[in-house]
Each structure stands twice: as C-alpha cells, then as structure tokens.
Scaffold this active site. Structure first.
Site, PDB file in Angstrom:
ATOM      1  N   ASP A   6       0.862  -1.169   0.000  1.00  0.00           N
ATOM      2  CA  ASP A   6       0.000   0.000   0.000  1.00  0.00           C
ATOM      3  C   ASP A   6       0.912   1.237   0.000  1.00  0.00           C
ATOM      4  OD1 ASP A   6      -3.135   0.687   1.753  1.00  0.00           O
ATOM      5  OD2 ASP A   6      -2.105   1.739   0.128  1.00  0.00           O
ATOM      6  N   TRP A   7       0.295   2.364  -0.174  1.00  0.00           N
ATOM      7  CA  TRP A   7       0.990   3.646  -0.348  1.00  0.00           C
ATOM      8  C   TRP A   7       2.072   3.883   0.705  1.00  0.00           C
ATOM      9  CZ3 TRP A   7      -1.213   7.324  -3.985  1.00  0.00           C
ATOM     10  CH2 TRP A   7      -0.493   8.508  -4.055  1.00  0.00           C
TER      11      TRP A   7
END
Ligand code: GLC
Length: 748
Positions: A284-285
């Site tokens: 994820d980011w």
C-alpha cells in the site's frame, strides 16, 4: 516493435492459480515469461517492481517520468487520468523501452468510476452477489475506456468496529458474506477473462487484518491470533484467490508486531505456499518505508530488504526498491532469483491481462459514462442496499402527502457519493431533492443545516413553521463523505452538528418524522430513536441515491437491504459483532439490572455478575442481518433431514416462509450454525447460507438449504482446519438475533 506473438498466439490465457499441474497454457506462459526475463537487465527488473505514483490533477506529462518509462524504470503507474498521457506513456513503454514491456495503469475504483454505486458497506447490505458483480462490471467498463486496467479493489477487510473510518469500504463483519461478495466483485472487475476488452485486474486488499485496528483507529496496531486470522480475516482473501484475483495489496498495519509489507509468514507461507497465489503482491501507499516508523526497519534500505525477503513484488509510491535493491543484490543480501520471482509474478499478470498483445487503450471503446444501463444498475444497488430499521407504519408515503424534505444530506450531491469518489461528478449525482422535484411530489424543501457538521440553530424556527404546514417530515441526516474513509475514524459515532437537536425540536411539532441516514458507518441513534417514526439507512448511496430513495419512500420499491454489520447503541460497545464468543458468563435478561435501577447502597456483588454494561446492557441497537420491508413474514416448519450426520453427509434444511402482509415482499433468509463445544471456543453463531426470496401476499414458500461438515470447519490453535464431532445448533431466520432453531449431531 519487437513482439513475442509466437508465444502469445499459443498461450491460452490461464487465470487459474490453483492448477498445481501446469497446463499447456501455463507452460507456454512460463516460457514466455522466462524468455523475456532472460533479456532483461538488473535495472529493468527492478523497474518492473516500481509502481510510480502520479497526481490525477497534473496538467503536464513530465519529461522525467517519460524518460524513466523509456529506461524501463517503471512497471506500473497510479492515477494517470489524462488519456493522452496514458497513450503516450504506454507508447514509450512499448516502443522505446529496452524490452517493450507494457505498463499497468492503476486507480482506486472502489464503488464505481463515473457512475458511482453505494459505498461498499452499502453494497454489502444488499447481500446480493449479482448486484455487486454488476457494479464492478459497470466500473470496469467505464474505467477501461480511459485506459485504467487495474483497480485497487475489492477491499475485503472484515470490520467489527464502526468507529473505523474504512468500515465504509468494507464488506462488513461476516467472513461468509464477505467471501461471497468478494468473489462477485472480482468476477465483475475481471470479467470472464482477465484479457477481456473491458476487464480490469482486481486487487484483494488490505492483506491482512487492517480492520482489526485497535480502538477502530485507522492504521492502528492489530493483534490477531492464528485461529482468528484463519477463521475471520483470511476467508475473504482465500475466496478472492479462488476467484482468480490478479493482485493482492498489503495493509498498513502490523500484525502481532510485524508490518504486513514485511511479513514473510503471511506473504510467503500463507499466500504463496499454502494458497498458491501466482499473481503479484503490491504494497500500500508508502507502507514499505512506513516500516521505519513502525520501528521494524532501521532505514529505507532495511525496509527494502525486509519487504524483499518477505516476498513483496511491487512497491507503491515509495522508492526503497528503486533506491536499494541493486545494492542489496550486489551485497548478496537479496538474491537475483528473489528479484526474478517478483518480476515473473508481475509479468505473468501483464501477460494474462493481454497487455503484450493489446497494450494500448482502445480508442473505439467509447466512454460509456452514465449509460442508462449503468445508472439503472446504480439505482437498483441503492434500493437493494437500503435498510429499514424502524417503521411505525408511516412508510410507505402516499403521493398526496405534503412532505417537508429536510436535513443536511437532502441535497448534497458530492457527499451522497461517499468516500473514495474521485471520478464521480457532482452534476450527475441525483439527490433526494432533485428526485422529489422531478417526480413532481408535494414537497417543501428546507434543509435547515448546510452540512452535517453545521451546529447553527438559526434555522430552527423556520423549520418548525415548515414542518407544521406539512403532513410528514423526511429528514435526510448523516455524515459528509469526509467523515468516513481512510484516516477518518470517529470515537463518537452519533449524528454530527445540530442534527440531533433539530430532530428533537421537530419531533415537538407532532409531525411524523422519517429519518433517512446517509453515512459511511452505522450511526448511534439511541438519543433520537423515540423521536422519529421511521429510520432508513441509505449509506452513501451514490449517483442515483435520490431516485432510489424516492421509490423506496413512496413504496414503488421496498427497502431490500439487511445489516452487514451490527448496529451499536453506543460506540462504547465497540468492537461489537454477532459472531462473538459466549464467554464463561454470558449476559442474560434475568440478571441484568439497568444502571439507574440499581438500588441505592446496593451490596457490591448483588448484581448479575456477567458480561454486560451497567448503562447500556449487552445487546446492539440492531443485529447483524436485520432489516424490515413493507410486509411481514412468518417462518414456520423448520425441518432438518437428519439429526445426526457424518463427515460425508449433506444436511438438508427446510423452512416455510409466509407473507402475512398485503403486498409482495422480499426477504433474505439466513442460516446460522453454532458449534456448541470445540477444541477452541466457538462463536455463538456463524452465518453459513442465505437466500433471497420474493413472496406474494398470502403466499407461503418453502426454502431448502444444504450444508455439510465442510461448512463446519474451523482452525484451532494447533493450526488444524477441521470440523469436530459433537452437537450443533442451527437457526433459520430474518437476522442473527432471531430464528427457528434445531439441533443436530456431527458424528465420526
Ligand atoms: C491508499 C489506500 C489504498 C489505496 C492506495 C492507492 O492509502 O490505503 O486502499 O488503494 O492508497 O490509492
């Protein structure tokens, strides 16, 4: 344009990730991948592991980005929302990069692209895999037309805490329901084949246990013992893999001290070795470099090492791999074959997506944004997601009634689309106000509050006047979209601003009030439930929320949804979920003494010594699976085919359901079991089946369900997944807190 058409021509795209014995297609697939890999430099291989973030608002295509693509430094891009940029970047990748490897273009298309559907928690309230599948099919068709071929959805995080902002995106609290709907999302996104002209690769996220964040506070710590992981959080991801999901995204949270993006047990032992996932895993980011903040990585290079050793294939937005993988390989900390493994997983999905054959956006694939059929699907989804929690008979309305349409969400086109709405457009979002106006209904519109957090009471006097001149008040309350979603958890989950005060003020007029809630989570309405005559949960209903609400309120359609999460009386009860354990002192009616009923000077141990709260008791406001329609049903004649079954038997369960009302009704008939004694304690109930049924007035229908010992399996502390012999309870009913009960015995 060097191509490998020979290989591609003979590759029958196989999306099977369960076929242990490689089929011809798999051999050809792997040959193609190995052949391409053999031509790639170390830098190019590292480039494929790089998901580069961009801003969907950027007006120029940076030369630096084009050059990085040209040098093969980018494997995928995020949020490129200008079709010219998509076309140019793909052209550079395919025609100018060293090995012409196409790029994947990703975007969060969570509940619709331009045509926005109800938030996923609302979609879950439909309990309808067809509705869910059609929503993601529509999203894929619309998104693909602008070159997006990868979505970061479905989110499959089981959520048991309505304080958590991302419960809005979740499939709710039940693993079985989440598994059924997760498969439907993936089938809709990926179509019949991953290389279909309107297919987009799906991404099962967030792996894993993100919804178990302590205190319902986003990104917070999770402690998930192995049985809880296996019996609650993992099933939806296993279902996603069984459905052929192309990618998996790691979660921000740590699980038992190890962040997901560096968790070798979860990424290798469970996902790869046990579940045989052969797509690719993306972080994820920035979650790779967030392992520094977690206190698990010393620095960026260490974060890259930990993620690579754990088996993370692609890094989203941060550059730990780009900056350090080469060095780590030269130092022998990470092996070339480890990197080759990441790249093979990525190339395999690009191949299955058909990118090597048709890398370019299909310019003839006319944007079908807001097509009539898309809007119809979104309207249907909003109706099927709506959950009627209370109705003292005031609903459905008749068209001759004079309605005072009030509340901060009665005409809030952006907010009604909910969280994760970056592409849905305000001008296409039809609010209740617009829909009522279009339907020429006898409506006076007086929002009173300008937004959900509006604390002004200035408009109250006028509101009272308007209410008194009307027959009924439809008060559309709730949360602005920003009050749920990522990073937007709330400790107190009542109606914000002056909404409660306004509702109490309006109730003094004596006019019936229909409370419609548009929110990203269950809202505690304990303070006002007695001031309103009906409560309809509409979630954030999306583009077609207005027309859907009009049809439901006026009885053209009935509210068809059922709660996918337990509805609490207070956030103090959370986390709360129906499939809880019994404890050694389960609360019960006989023992419970409400706090204000406790005698003054009561002896310390005089009250019921069991698991409850003195102030709010031990039950939710509304149970999992709950929802009313516009008719009444009677369940009867519960019959089971045997009172004892073996491991290879099927238990047939029949029940009759009668419509006692004067209009056709839809019901979602639910089947729950309880394993009374287990090698670990077992939940008091577990959803195992559900069926939709429509019954005409006066009609009785018989429903048949079938379950077997497979449905009774669970994982214990030894890691054994099995059904255990012994007594079982079985219920069939309208929700988790009610139903006809039978018992059966599972024997050796
Ligand atoms: C966000 C979310 C994730 C999303 C990703 C890309 O932080 O956690 O769900 O897909 O970044 O936008």
């Amino acid at each position: 344009m060097k191509y490998y058409l020979i290989f591609i021509g003979c590759i029958v795209m196989s999306c099977s990730n369960k076929d242990a014995t490689l089929k011809v297609s798999d051999h050809a697939e792997e040959q193609f991948i190995d052949s391409l890999l053999s031509k790639m430099t170390l830098n190019e291989k590292i480039g494929q592991t790089n998901l580069r973030g961009t801003s969907s608002r950027s007006k120029v295509l940076s030369e630096a980005l084009k050059e990085d693509v040209r040098q093969g430094k980018v494997g995928a891009l995020l949020n490129v929302m200008n079709v010219e940029f998509v076309d140019e970047l793909q052209r550079i990748a395919v025609e100018e990069s060293p090995n012409n490897i196409p790029i994947i273009f990703g975007r969060d298309i969570v509940h619709g692209f331009k045509t926005v559907f109800p938030i996923p928690l609302g979609m879950a309230a439909s309990w309808d895999e067809n509705v869910v599948r059609s929503s993601s099919r529509v999203a894929a068709i619309e998104a693909r037309s602008v070159g997006i071929n990868w979505t970061f959805a479905p989110m499959l995080d089981i959520a048991r805490d309505s304080r958590w902002g991302r419960i809005a995106e979740s499939p709710g609290e039940d693993p079985y329901l989440a598994s059924v709907l997760g498969k439907a999302y993936i089938k809709g996104f990926q179509g019949d084949s991953l290389n279909g002209s309107t297919s987009i690769a799906a991404c099962a996220k967030h792996y894993i246990g993100y919804g178990a964040a302590m205190g319902g506070r986003d990104y917070n710590t999770t402690l998930i013992p192995e049985p809880l992981l296996r019996n609650v959080y993992l099933p939806p991801f296993k279902a996603a893999l069984d459905a052929g999901v192309a990618t998996v995204m790691t979660s921000f949270n740590e699980i038992n001290g190890i962040p997901a993006s560096g968790n070798a047990y979860l990424l290798k032992e469970v996902l790869r070795d046990e579940l045989e996932f052969d797509g690719f895993v993306v972080s994820d980011w920035d979650s790779v470099i967030e392992m520094i903040a977690h206190g698990y990585a010393a620095d960026e290079k260490h974060a890259a090492e930990l993620s690579a050793k754990a088996g993370l294939d692609m890094e989203m937005t941060s550059k730990a791999y780009e900056n350090h993988l080469k060095e780590l390989i030269e130092e022998g900390v990470i092996t070339r074959s480890q990197l080759d493994g990441f790249v093979k997983n990525i190339l395999r999905i690009k191949l299955r997506m058909g990118l090597f054959k048709t890398p370019y956006r299909d310019k003839n694939n006319e944007a079908s944004f807001y097509a009539k059929s898309h809007l119809k699907a979104a309207e249907e989804a909003a109706i099927k997601s709506s959950v009627l929690l209370k109705n003292n008979g005031v609903l459905p309305l008749s068209s001759d009634m004079k309605v005072a349409l009030m509340g901060p969400l009665a005409n809030a086109p952006l907010d009604q689309m909910g969280t994760w709405t970056f592409d849905g457009e305000e001008e296409h979002s039809i609010t209740p106000f617009k829909a009522f106006e279009t339907a020429n209904l006898n409506v006076v519109f007086e929002p009173v509050l300008t937004h959900s957090r509006d604390r002004s009471t200035e408009g109250f006097e006028k509101a009272i006047r308007v209410a008194k001149q009307s027959d009924v008040i439809v008060f559309v309350a709730g949360e602005e979209a920003i009050l749920s979603g990522e990073a937007h958890s709330r400790a107190v989950i009542n109606l914000p601003g002056a909404q409660e005060d306004l509702i109490k003020t309006l109730s003094k007029t004596g006019k019936p009030i229909i409370l419609v809630i548009m929110a990203g989570r269950p809202i505690t309405i304990t303070n006002i439930i007695d001031d309103v005559d009906a409560v309809l949960m509409f979630w954030h209903p999306g583009t077609m929320g207005g027309p859907a609400l009009q049809q439901v309120l006026y009885g053209e359609r009935e509210p068809e949804g059922r709660l996918p999460v337990t509805w609490p009386k207070s956030s103090g009860q959370l986390p709360y979920f129906y499939n809880h354990k019994n404890t050694g002192r389960p609360a019960n009616k006989q023992d419970y003494v409400a706090m204000y009923d406790i005698p003054i000077g009561a002896w310390q141990s005089s009250l019921g010594n069991d698991s409850h709260y003195l102030d709010i008791g031990y039950t939710p406001h509304f149970p999992f699976g709950y929802g009313l329609g516009y008719t009444q049903f009677k369940y009867d004649d519960l019959k089971i085919s045997k009172d004892t079954i073996g491991f290879n038997d099927t238990l047939e369960v029949k029940v009759s359901i009668a419509n006692l009302g004067d209009r056709p009704g839809k019901e979602i008939v639910q089947l729950y079991t309880q394993d009374v004694v287990g090698s670990i304690t077992r939940p008091v109930k577990e959803l195992k089946r559900f069926q939709h049924v429509t019954v005409k007035p006066g009609e009785t229908k018989q429903m048949t369900f079938r379950i077997s010992s497979d449905d009774l399996k669970f994982t214990n502390h030894e890691g054994t997944r099995a059904a255990e012999t012994g007594d079982f309870n079985i219920w069939i009913g309208p929700h988790a807190a009610s139903g006809l009960k039978e018992t059966f015995y599972l024997k050796e």
